[in-house]
Scaffold this active site. Structure first.
Site, short mmCIF file in Angstrom:
data_model
loop_
_atom_site.label_atom_id
_atom_site.label_comp_id
_atom_site.label_asym_id
_atom_site.label_seq_id
_atom_site.Cartn_x
_atom_site.Cartn_y
_atom_site.Cartn_z
N TYR A 163 45.82 -21.72 0.86
CA TYR A 163 45.53 -21.32 -0.74
C TYR A 163 43.85 -20.93 -0.72
CZ TYR A 163 49.67 -23.80 -1.79
OH TYR A 163 51.11 -24.22 -1.75
N SER B 141 56.83 -25.09 -8.08
CA SER B 141 57.16 -24.44 -9.60
C SER B 141 58.08 -24.92 -10.22
CB SER B 141 57.40 -22.88 -9.00
OG SER B 141 57.21 -22.01 -10.04
#
Length: 317
Positions: free
Chosen positions: A54, A201
């Protein structure tokens, strides 16, 4: 904040966890990131999830700074490896496992992570090599437990068939009302091996908040409007998806909650889910998300939402 046991581990994790994909070190300023971490702790969220890839280490660095000074035994910290960190650094080889855990620990400013996860499966490395290397990391005290993300049932079974290695305790799949694929095979296999789901998500990149009007441009402060954070949302921004989500709003209203809370409560209705990872660019989003754990929603409303989602033509990310 309610907690659930993470698989066969001794870890108790908050039902809502704070993630950092596309946010900290990437699309969210450091000050806002620290404010979100502070608010998470204030709400009782004890589980922080990140990954080396990330922002190519940026998210871990920001979290390391935000967590500095907090008692290490007060939170559960998870990171991942597999993603490309340079032209020569990617995958799950023994060399990469040891190299990447050391780099992650340095950025996170800690001696160990509670959970070290394989971000994806590596077909170029023998599974035995990966499992042995992960076991070495655990024995060295650099990680307490291990997990995986988006592995197939066959890959999961193969890992559990290897003798003398550490056992996975967590799975991190995409899972939401709009993305129910793990229910078919991954969750049953994991349940059989005492592996819990840490789902990513659960709000479909924020689409399940209901804030995206199919007839209007995305709000200026939204993920979809951010060039730094909208790289994975396009599949959810199709008109038929957005229209379906709008049809779910009355169900949430009938349940007496926001659509985001409704969607998170739907994910948490599954006993094999230990935690739902949410991303936050401002603290107020966490306030709304955290309230989902206290909801008691009529299963009939969930069934109606599922029917709406199932009717979306070719619904996929």
């Amino acid at each position: 904040m309610k907690q659930r046991k993470l698989g066969a581990s001794d870890l108790m994790v908050s039902e809502i966890s704070l993630g950092s994909w596309l946010t900290y070190g990437v699309g969210v300023e450091a000050d806002n990131a620290r404010a979100c971490v502070d608010r998470a702790f204030g709400l009782g969220i004890n589980f922080i999830d990140t990954a080396n890839v990330y922002g190519r280490g940026a998210a871990e660095t920001v979290l390391g700074e935000a967590l500095a000074g907090r008692p290490r035994d007060r939170y559960v910290l998870a990171t991942k490896l597999w993603g490309r960190m340079s032209d020569h650094d990617q995958g799950l080889s023994r060399t990469q496992v040891h190299k990447q855990i050391d780099a992650s620990l340095k950025r996170l400013r800690t001696d160990y992570v509670d959970l070290y996860q394989c971000h994806r499966y590596d077909p170029d490395t023998p599974l035995e090599e990966t499992m042995e290397a992960l076991s070495e990391v655990v024995k060295a005290g650099k990680a307490r437990w291990i997990g995986f993300s988006e592995w197939s049932p066959d890959q999961i079974e193969a890992a559990f068939a290897i003798p003398g290695v550490e056992r996975f305790v967590s799975s991190q799949p995409q899972y939401s009302i709009l993305w129910r694929r793990p229910e078919k095979a991954v969750i049953p296999v994991c349940r059989a091996h005492d592996v819990s789901q840490i789902v990513w998500s659960p709000l479909a990149q924020g689409v399940l908040t209901g804030k995206y009007d199919p007839d209007a441009a995305p709000p200026a402060d939204s993920r979809a409007a951010s060039d730094a954070m909208n790289t994975a949302i396009s599949g959810w921004m199709r008109r038929e998806v957005l229209e379906a989500v709008q049809r779910m709003k009355p169900l949430a209203a009938e349940a007496g909650c926001t659509l985001a809370q409704f969607a998170l409560a739907w994910v948490l209705r599954e006993p094999n889910v230990a935690s739902a990872i949410v991303g936050a660019s401002r603290p107020s989003q966490l306030d709304d998300n955290a309230a989902a754990v206290d909801l008691d929603i009529d299963p009939a409303l969930f069934a109606q939402a599922e029917a709406i989602a199932d009717a979306i033509p070719r619904a996929r990310a």
